[in-house]
Design a protein around this motif. Structure first.
Motif, PDB file in Angstrom:
ATOM      1  N   ASP A 284       0.813  -1.219   0.000  1.00 16.95           N
ATOM      2  CA  ASP A 284       0.000   0.000   0.000  1.00 16.95           C
ATOM      3  C   ASP A 284       0.849   1.272   0.000  1.00 16.95           C
ATOM      4  O   ASP A 284       0.339   2.361   0.236  1.00 16.95           O
ATOM      5  CB  ASP A 284      -0.955   0.001   1.200  1.00 16.95           C
ATOM      6  CG  ASP A 284      -0.239  -0.263   2.528  1.00 16.95           C
ATOM      7  OD1 ASP A 284       1.003  -0.426   2.526  1.00 16.95           O
ATOM      8  OD2 ASP A 284      -0.924  -0.331   3.566  1.00 16.95           O
TER       9      ASP A 284
ATOM     10  N   SER B 203      -0.125   3.368  -5.265  1.00 14.94           N
ATOM     11  CA  SER B 203      -1.467   2.978  -5.707  1.00 14.94           C
ATOM     12  C   SER B 203      -1.440   1.661  -6.469  1.00 14.94           C
ATOM     13  O   SER B 203      -2.472   1.014  -6.647  1.00 14.94           O
ATOM     14  CB  SER B 203      -2.087   4.067  -6.584  1.00 14.94           C
ATOM     15  OG  SER B 203      -1.292   4.290  -7.746  1.00 14.94           O
ATOM     16  N   LYS B 204      -0.257   1.267  -6.955  1.00 18.31           N
ATOM     17  CA  LYS B 204      -0.099   0.018  -7.682  1.00 18.31           C
ATOM     18  C   LYS B 204       0.819  -0.908  -6.913  1.00 18.31           C
ATOM     19  O   LYS B 204       1.662  -0.468  -6.138  1.00 18.31           O
ATOM     20  CB  LYS B 204       0.461   0.281  -9.084  1.00 18.31           C
ATOM     21  CG  LYS B 204      -0.448   1.123  -9.964  1.00 18.31           C
ATOM     22  CD  LYS B 204       0.184   1.373 -11.320  1.00 18.31           C
ATOM     23  CE  LYS B 204      -0.721   2.223 -12.207  1.00 18.31           C
ATOM     24  NZ  LYS B 204      -0.096   2.500 -13.526  1.00 18.31           N
TER      25      LYS B 204
END
Length: 235
Positions: free
Chosen positions: A140, A143-144
């Motif tokens: 986390d 975003s990827k």
């Protein structure tokens, strides 16, 4: 073809840098006992660990991500794991020597994992690895996450090394996908949590490590663009 030693080495966490199976299995079995189920043997749980919570909870309860009961079950599982996160977790045999070699030779190393940061950080700190790693990228942090290459690019940027001069070691297909897309040499941790259905010879990896010490063969000189040790297709 010119050769260079790698400037950086990145590791997956569970099943690559650390043998977290005993503590994850214990959390799953505590949850099963709370639901009136008997404990499962470690040998049955171990191959599912690289699949994360979805794989373990599917094994332990037959619950998948689209099950309405999955979110609550998953959170309880992770809470139980966090409570006893580093009771039996250790570096894989020989990994301590690998890290010592990297540090002694000024080769920066770090971790890129899909494990969430609220679990990654306390685990790394409990094993006295947090301050040693040049970077730690959790699932986390961005975003990827893997198999997207962005976490690996980000890690290389944080370490100040070029992806093309770095290695990535992991025990799952998504690790190899991320590593290759990032332009890194990607190596399968064959000592990790590979299941009987896994086909690492089909993952497009540059090499297969039977044990952490096999990394030493990659640290002296890595041929640019061509791996110096081919993946054994019979693995």
């Amino acid at each position: 073809m010119r050769t260079i030693p790698p400037s950086g080495v990145l590791f997956d966490l569970d099943g690559t840098l650390l043998d977290t199976a005993p503590d994850l299995a214990a959390a799953l079995n505590r949850l099963r006992c709370a639901h009136g189920e008997s404990e499962l043997p470690l040998e049955a749980i171990r191959p599912t660990i690289s699949q994360g919570s979805p794989g373990m909870l599917n094994l332990g309860f037959g619950r998948t991500l689209d099950d309405p009961l999955y979110p609550a079950l998953n959170q309880r599982f992770l809470d139980l794991y966090r409570e006893f996160i580093a009771v039996e977790t250790v570096l894989f045999p020989g990994m301590g020597e690998v890290l010592a070699y990297l540090e002694a030779n000024c080769i920066r190393w770090g971790v890129v994992t899909n494990k969430p940061g609220w679990l990654t950080e306390p685990l790394m700190k409990a094993l006295n690895l947090w301050s040693r790693a040049a970077c730690v990228v959790s699932g986390d942090t961005l975003s990827k996450r893997k198999p997207d290459p962005e976490p690996l690019w980000y890690a290389c940027e944080q370490m100040g090394v070029a992806p093309g001069q770095s290695l990535y070691v992991g025990d799952a297909e998504r690790d190899m996908q991320a590593g290759k897309q990032a332009g890194m040499i990607a190596l399968v941790a064959g000592f990790g949590y590979l299941g009987t259905e896994d086909r690492p010879e089909e993952w497009g990896a540059d090499g297969f490590l039977e044990q952490p010490a096999d990394l030493f063969g990659w640290l002296g000189a890595v041929e640019v663009g061509i791996a110096t040790r081919a993946l054994d297709l019979n693995k």
